[in-house]
Structure formats: C-alpha cells, structure tokens
Motif scaffolding. Structure first.
Motif, short mmCIF file in Angstrom:
data_model
loop_
_atom_site.label_atom_id
_atom_site.label_comp_id
_atom_site.label_asym_id
_atom_site.label_seq_id
_atom_site.Cartn_x
_atom_site.Cartn_y
_atom_site.Cartn_z
N PRO A 68 0.84 -1.20 0.00
CA PRO A 68 0.00 0.00 0.00
C PRO A 68 0.88 1.25 0.00
CG PRO A 68 0.02 -0.99 2.17
CD PRO A 68 0.78 -1.92 1.27
N PHE A 69 0.33 2.33 -0.51
CA PHE A 69 1.03 3.61 -0.48
C PHE A 69 0.67 4.31 0.82
CE2 PHE A 69 0.73 2.60 -4.92
CZ PHE A 69 1.98 2.95 -5.40
N VAL A 70 1.68 4.73 1.56
CA VAL A 70 1.48 5.45 2.80
C VAL A 70 2.19 6.80 2.64
CG1 VAL A 70 1.86 5.47 5.29
CG2 VAL A 70 1.41 3.31 4.12
N PHE A 71 1.43 7.89 2.83
CA PHE A 71 2.00 9.21 2.62
C PHE A 71 1.27 10.23 3.49
CE2 PHE A 71 -1.22 8.23 -0.47
CZ PHE A 71 -2.02 9.36 -0.53
N ASN A 72 1.91 11.38 3.68
CA ASN A 72 1.33 12.49 4.43
C ASN A 72 0.69 13.47 3.47
OD1 ASN A 72 2.18 11.75 7.06
ND2 ASN A 72 4.22 12.51 6.61
N VAL A 73 -0.43 14.06 3.89
CA VAL A 73 -1.05 15.15 3.15
C VAL A 73 -1.25 16.31 4.10
CG1 VAL A 73 -2.19 13.75 1.38
CG2 VAL A 73 -3.37 14.21 3.51
N THR A 74 -1.20 17.51 3.56
CA THR A 74 -1.36 18.70 4.39
C THR A 74 -2.77 19.24 4.25
OG1 THR A 74 -0.55 20.08 2.62
CG2 THR A 74 1.05 19.34 4.23
N GLY A 75 -3.20 19.91 5.28
CA GLY A 75 -4.52 20.54 5.26
C GLY A 75 -5.05 20.72 6.65
N ASP A 76 -6.09 21.49 6.75
CA ASP A 76 -6.81 21.83 7.98
C ASP A 76 -5.95 21.79 9.24
OD1 ASP A 76 -6.76 19.05 8.47
OD2 ASP A 76 -8.90 18.78 8.22
N GLU A 77 -4.91 22.62 9.25
CA GLU A 77 -4.07 22.88 10.42
C GLU A 77 -3.14 21.75 10.84
OE1 GLU A 77 -6.43 24.31 13.68
OE2 GLU A 77 -7.57 25.67 12.40
N GLN A 78 -3.22 20.58 10.24
CA GLN A 78 -2.31 19.49 10.61
C GLN A 78 -2.11 18.55 9.42
OE1 GLN A 78 -3.96 17.19 13.76
NE2 GLN A 78 -5.85 16.70 12.72
N ARG A 80 -2.02 14.81 7.81
CA ARG A 80 -2.75 13.56 8.00
C ARG A 80 -2.01 12.45 7.28
NH1 ARG A 80 -7.64 14.14 10.49
NH2 ARG A 80 -8.44 16.25 10.47
N LEU A 81 -2.10 11.26 7.82
CA LEU A 81 -1.48 10.08 7.23
C LEU A 81 -2.54 9.35 6.41
CD1 LEU A 81 1.16 8.44 7.22
CD2 LEU A 81 0.21 7.10 9.08
N VAL A 82 -2.18 9.01 5.18
CA VAL A 82 -3.12 8.34 4.27
C VAL A 82 -2.50 7.03 3.80
CG1 VAL A 82 -4.36 8.53 2.07
CG2 VAL A 82 -4.01 10.55 3.49
N GLN A 83 -3.33 6.00 3.72
CA GLN A 83 -2.90 4.71 3.18
C GLN A 83 -3.86 4.34 2.05
OE1 GLN A 83 -2.22 1.54 5.98
NE2 GLN A 83 -2.61 -0.01 4.43
N VAL A 84 -3.29 4.04 0.87
CA VAL A 84 -4.09 3.69 -0.30
C VAL A 84 -3.59 2.37 -0.87
CG1 VAL A 84 -4.80 4.39 -2.61
CG2 VAL A 84 -4.46 6.12 -0.86
N ASN A 85 -4.48 1.42 -1.01
CA ASN A 85 -4.18 0.17 -1.73
C ASN A 85 -4.68 0.35 -3.15
OD1 ASN A 85 -3.30 -0.86 0.69
ND2 ASN A 85 -5.17 -1.99 1.10
N THR A 86 -3.88 -0.05 -4.13
CA THR A 86 -4.24 0.19 -5.53
C THR A 86 -4.13 -1.06 -6.37
OG1 THR A 86 -1.98 0.88 -6.00
CG2 THR A 86 -3.53 2.61 -5.50
N PHE A 160 -8.73 2.58 1.20
CA PHE A 160 -8.39 3.98 1.41
C PHE A 160 -8.65 4.32 2.87
CE2 PHE A 160 -9.44 8.46 1.65
CZ PHE A 160 -8.40 9.03 0.95
N VAL A 161 -7.59 4.75 3.60
CA VAL A 161 -7.73 5.13 4.99
C VAL A 161 -7.00 6.45 5.19
CG1 VAL A 161 -7.23 4.50 7.37
CG2 VAL A 161 -7.78 2.72 5.72
#
Length: 163
Positions: A68-78, A80-86, A160-161
């Motif tokens: 799975p892809f695990v990455f950080n995204v920016t937004g709303d003051e902090q 977030r960690l996202v995990q996507v299986n593709t 998707f988490v």
C-alpha cells in the motif's frame, strides 16, 4: 359599498393563487433540472471510454500493487497520514507483463501524484476520482516514455484510509 369590500378580497385571493402557481412552476423546474443533472452522468470520463472502446476485445486483468502507499497530506491545520491500496486495470497478458516489469516506475508515478494531493481533495468522492484520473494519466505518461505503450487503462483504489 358592499361591492367595494368584495373586490379587494377577490383581488387578494387572485394574487395568492398566482403566487402559488408561480411557486409550483419554479419548484417543478428546479426538480426537473436536478433530475437531469443527476441522471445525465459525468462527461469527464470520455478519455476512459475511448480507451475502453479501443481495447474491449482483450480481457481485463487487474494487477495488484504489492504494497500500500502510505503518505502524508497537508490541510486543515495538521498533517494527516493516508494509506491507499491500488490495482491497475490493464488489457491483455502482454500489458500485464509490461506493468509487472515496470512496477517501480508505476509506484514512483503514483507516489508523486498522491504526494501532491490535499486533504480537501481526498475527503470528497469527486476529489478522489480526480486523483485516480490524474494517477492514471501520470502512470500512462511515464510508461509511454519507457515502453512506447500506455499499458494501464485505469488506476483503482481498493482500500483507502485517512487518519
């Protein structure tokens, strides 16, 4: 004088009747417009339709990416960690082989696309659809440079988490 008193009441009821009719017409027009909007479909998928028409003769094969892809995204003051299986949708065993042979390149293109995403995009279904379309375009562009073929028809999210 009785006639003078009756006239304003009849005029008032006629005005109310006209207002009710106009409101009903406006309401019906809005309902019809909403029905047309929701039932007409999305024109944004035209490029997917063209790819499907060109390759419908070949069987669809789904290539699951091993990690799975695990990455950080920016937004709303902090952040977030996202995990996507593709999974990748390809047509035919030749394209499956090309996709598997070029997995590092595909993973790199996907990670670059996911890394540019924002929390706002990933929260909405429309934003996720746009990320999937952009992912497919970026993967195709990278594969065309290396193999001369677009190889991948679609990029699908199977998990998707966002935390």
């Amino acid at each position: 004088m009785a006639d003078d008193n009756a006239t304003p009441e009849q005029g008032g009821s006629k005005k109310k009747l006209i207002i009710i009719i106009v409101a009903a017409v406006v309401l019906l027009a809005a309902a019809g417009g909403a029905a047309f909007f929701f039932l007409s479909g999305d024109d944004g998928g035209q490029e997917d339709i063209v790819l499907e028409e060109q390759s419908n003769a070949l069987p669809a094969i789904y290539v699951t990416l091993p990690k799975p892809f695990v990455f950080n995204v920016t937004g709303d003051e902090q952040q977030r960690l996202v995990q996507v299986n593709t999974q990748l949708l390809v047509r035919g065993s030749e394209m499956e082989t090309l996709a598997k042979d070029n997995l590092p390149l595909i993973e790199h293109a996907l990670l670059n696309t996911f890394g540019a995403a924002t929390v706002e995009q990933l929260r909405t279904p429309q934003g996720q659809l746009e990320i999937r379309r952009q992912s497919a375009e970026n993967v195709r562009a990278a594969l065309i440079k290396v193999t001369g073929e677009p190889v991948v028809e679609r990029v699908l999210f199977t998990g998707f988490v966002m935390q």
